[in-house]
Every structure is written in structure tokens, then in C-alpha cells.
Design a protein around this motif. Structure first.
Motif, PDB file in Angstrom:
ATOM      1  N   HIS A 111       0.811  -1.211   0.000  1.00 52.51           N
ATOM      2  CA  HIS A 111       0.000   0.000   0.000  1.00 52.51           C
ATOM      3  C   HIS A 111       0.857   1.279   0.000  1.00 52.51           C
ATOM      4  CE1 HIS A 111      -3.367   2.538   1.668  1.00 52.51           C
ATOM      5  NE2 HIS A 111      -2.371   3.143   2.262  1.00 52.51           N
ATOM      6  N   HIS A 115       1.126   4.430  -2.777  1.00 47.83           N
ATOM      7  CA  HIS A 115       0.933   5.865  -2.524  1.00 47.83           C
ATOM      8  C   HIS A 115       1.977   6.687  -3.286  1.00 47.83           C
ATOM      9  CE1 HIS A 115      -2.217   6.854   0.307  1.00 47.83           C
ATOM     10  NE2 HIS A 115      -1.862   5.906   1.152  1.00 47.83           N
ATOM     11  N   TYR A 132       5.476  11.513   2.634  1.00 45.79           N
ATOM     12  CA  TYR A 132       4.334  10.616   2.745  1.00 45.79           C
ATOM     13  C   TYR A 132       3.708  10.779   4.130  1.00 45.79           C
ATOM     14  CZ  TYR A 132       2.052   6.005   3.107  1.00 45.79           C
ATOM     15  OH  TYR A 132       1.173   4.988   3.301  1.00 45.79           O
ATOM     16  N   SER A 134       0.300  10.121   6.005  1.00 43.35           N
ATOM     17  CA  SER A 134      -1.058   9.568   6.059  1.00 43.35           C
ATOM     18  C   SER A 134      -1.476   9.446   7.509  1.00 43.35           C
ATOM     19  CB  SER A 134      -1.064   8.212   5.363  1.00 43.35           C
ATOM     20  OG  SER A 134      -0.274   7.311   6.100  1.00 43.35           O
ATOM     21  N   ASP A 288      -6.264   7.268   0.830  1.00 47.46           N
ATOM     22  CA  ASP A 288      -6.379   5.858   0.454  1.00 47.46           C
ATOM     23  C   ASP A 288      -7.444   5.675  -0.618  1.00 47.46           C
ATOM     24  OD1 ASP A 288      -4.504   5.420   2.329  1.00 47.46           O
ATOM     25  OD2 ASP A 288      -5.811   4.357   3.733  1.00 47.46           O
TER      26      ASP A 288
HETATM   27 MG    MG Z   1      -2.651   5.207   3.193  1.00 42.17          MG
END
Ligand code: MG
Ligand code: AMP
Length: 326
Positions: A111, A115, A132, A134, A288
């Protein structure tokens, strides 16, 4: 290989997503349902139940919106790592079932890697420094010698979860990030501890501090503004050092927190100051979703990788453990 369609499935955390992407990088559909609560955070078993409830409907919608039938799908790509195990399993089992029933190729991908690579596809930037940010992850990443290297990261919680934790403490509901962004617009600065350690950052102490300020009667507006200014400045500092050390010429912001306008503004300013190009993945690709899962599946499948029915969920596999073959 001639052009084909890939069905992507995402279920690693709060979102169940399904998307159809063609092997030339055209995103034909990108459907999702997010598990939301009005108070409290994510309970893994509740998230899994949500995903079980919506999975068939979301996949059906993705096929319909793309105007394709299951028969037109060549490859099914699923996020098989990392994530909340009960949630992750829903997607992996469903992908295996669909592949088995319909005789499709199957691939499980990471995952976090997805991204990053959807960021490349959407922004057109090559070999950037990735920021990154999240819910669970906060990492500064760049490619070097076969792997996506983590140059700096959070020493405790991801920035999204940190913001959500503060939101939970003061009753903003989940996810709190967008509400914090709104409240911050009318706030002024109150002191919070700036916490950068080498190339790493730390957020949990700041959140505790912020929640204490709320208990003392400081307004949510002021705390939200200060939280954003402090945490975002920390990220900018580490990102700038990453650009300086790697000599890369661009920077891509991805992950759900990348939806934040103020964070984008600060990163953009930092990059401009260094003559680097900044891009944030557009809102619908920042958080997501399954288009990124489909695209990463296509990249790895084209590079010769494929899974079978023994594919398993791995809740922990890190971005820097995946060999870059594509
Ligand atoms: Mg994510
Ligand atoms: P992801 O895990 O990539 O889906 O990102 C989800 C996280 O992004 C959650 O923790 C949200 O609170 C956070 N988030 C979403 N929108 C915003 C925003 N506008 N500002 C800050 N954080 C946000």
C-alpha cells in the motif's frame, strides 16, 4: 504486452476502495466507501465489518463507472501489506475469491509503495523526494540503489493519527484533519514544542501538550493553528534536508494529510526557495483509494511478478523492504 485492464482493491485501513485502471495508466474509475465515526477512532473489527458490508457494492460500482465487465479484467491487484490485519484480510480474501472464480491473474502489492507511484503517475514528476503523510505513516522517502529509502520518519505516531488523537481528545470526531484545518483558519499561535531529531520527527508529545492546553481553556482554533504550524514546519525542515542531501529536484506530497492546503503552501515555499518543483497529489489521489493499488499492480505485473491463491496479508511490510523491480 497489449493493453489490459486491472481491478484494484484497497482495504488496509478505514477505506474500502475498488478501481479500474488500464495498463497505459488511464484511470477509468476509482470508487470508495470510508468507515467514519462521529466520535472515537478506528476499531479494527468494526472497520473489517464495514468493508465486508460494502465490498461487493464498491467493486460493482467500479466496474460500472469504468464501463467494463469482469470479463474485461485481466489482472486483480490488492493491497496485501501493510495495514490493520482484520481490514487487510477482507480485501485480500475478496481479491483471491474474485481471481479464482473468474480466472484472473492476481497480484498483492504494498500500500505504501502504491501511494508513492500514483504520485509519479499523476504529477508526471520523476525520481522525487516523497513526503508521505497519512494516518499511520509519516516518512520522507527517496529512491536509491534498488529500494525506496526512508530518509526520515516519525519516531512515534503518524501525523494523521496525531491530529486524529487530538480530535478525539477534544471531541472533533474522525477523521479530525479536515476539521482541524478549518478551525486553524481563525487561530493564533500558542507555544508547542518543536520536535525534530536528526532526520526524524516526533508528534505524540505535541498532541499531549495540545490536549492539555484545551483542558486549560485555550480555544480549539488557537490550538489547531499552532498544531499545524508546528508539525508542518517540522516536516518542511526534514524534507528540505532530504532534498539537499539527495540532490533531487522535486518533491511530491502524498497521503491523506497532503489534502491540507496550509501544508502544501509551506512545502511549496520551501521547494521554491531551493529551485525544486513541488507537487501535491490531487485530493482524490492523496488519501487511500484503489487506483493506486491497480497502478502499482500493473507496474509490478509488467515487471514479471505475479501471486497465486497462497497470497497472504502482511500487516507490517515496510516500504523500504520492497525491491523496486519496475
Ligand atoms: Mg494510506
Ligand atoms: P490516509 O491514511 O492516507 O487515508 O490519510 C488519512 C489521514 O489524513 C487522517 O488521519 C486524516 O485526519 C488526515 N487528513 C485528511 N484530510 C486532512 C486535512 N485537510 N488536513 C490534515 N489532515 C487531514
Amino acid at each position: 504486452m497489449s493493453k489490459y485492464h486491472c481491478l484494484g482493491i484497497e482495504s488496509t485501513a478505514h477505506t474500502f476502495g475498488a478501481a479500474v485502471v488500464s495498463s497505459d495508466g488511464t484511470i477509468l474509475s476509482n470508487e470508495r466507501e470510508m468507515h467514519q465515526t462521529t466520535s472515537g477512532g478506528m476499531i479494527p473489527m468494526e472497520v473489517a465489518k464495514h468493508h465486508e458490508r460494502v465490498k461487493e457494492e464498491v467493486v460493482k460500482r467500479a466496474l460500472e463507472k469504468a464501463d467494463v465487465k469482469m470479463a474485461d479484467i485481466h489482472l486483480i491487484s490488492v493491497a496485501s501489506s501493510p495495514g490493520l490485519l482484520p481490514a487487510l484480510r477482507v480485501g485480500v480474501r475478496y481479491a483471491k475469491q474474485l481471481a479464482n472464480e473468474n480466472g484472473k491473474k492476481l497480484i498483492g502489492i504494498n500500500h505504501c509503495v502504491a501511494h508513492l507511484t500514483i504520485g509519479d503517475l499523476i504529477t508526471g514528476l520523476k525520481d522525487p523526494v516523497y513526503i508521505y503523510v497519512s494516518g499511520v505513516n509519516t516518512q520522507v522517502i527517496a529512491y536509491s540503489n534498488g529500494y525506496l529509502r526512508v530518509l526520515g520518519e516519525t519516531l512515534d505516531v503518524g501525523l494523521g493519527n496525531a491530529l486524529d488523537k487530538f480530535g478525539r481528545d477534544v471531541g472533533l470526531g474522525f477523521p479530525a484533519g479536515p476539521k482541524i484545518e478549518q478551525l486553524a483558519k481563525n487561530g493564533k499561535y500558542v507555544g508547542l514544542t518543536y520536535s525534530v531529531k536528526g532526520m526524524d520527527v516526533s508528534f505524540s508529545g505535541i498532541v499531549t501538550q495540545a490536549s492539555r492546553l484545551a483542558e486549560k481553556g485555550i480555544s480549539n482554533e488557537d490550538i489547531c493553528y499552532s498544531l499545524q504550524e508546528t508539525c508542518f514546519a517540522m516536516l518542511c525542515e526534514v524534507a528540505e534536508r532530504a532534498l539537499a542531501h539527495t540532490d533531487k529536484k522535486s518533491c511530491i506530497l502524498i497521503g491523506g494529510v497532503g489534502a491540507n492546503k496550509r501544508l502544501c503552501e509551506m512545502m511549496d515555499k520551501m521547494c521554491k526557495g531551493r529551485g525544486a518543483t513541488f507537487a501535491a497529489a490531487p485530493l482524490q489521489y492523496a488519501g487511500d483509494q484503489a487506483a493506486m493499488i491497480a497502478w502499482q499492480g500493473i507496474l509490478e505485473f509488467n515487471a514479471g511478478r505475479e501471486d497465486d491463491q497462497s497470497l497472504d496479508s502482511d500487516p507490517r511490510l515496510r516500504v523500504d523492504e520492497v525491491k523496486v523491480t519496475w
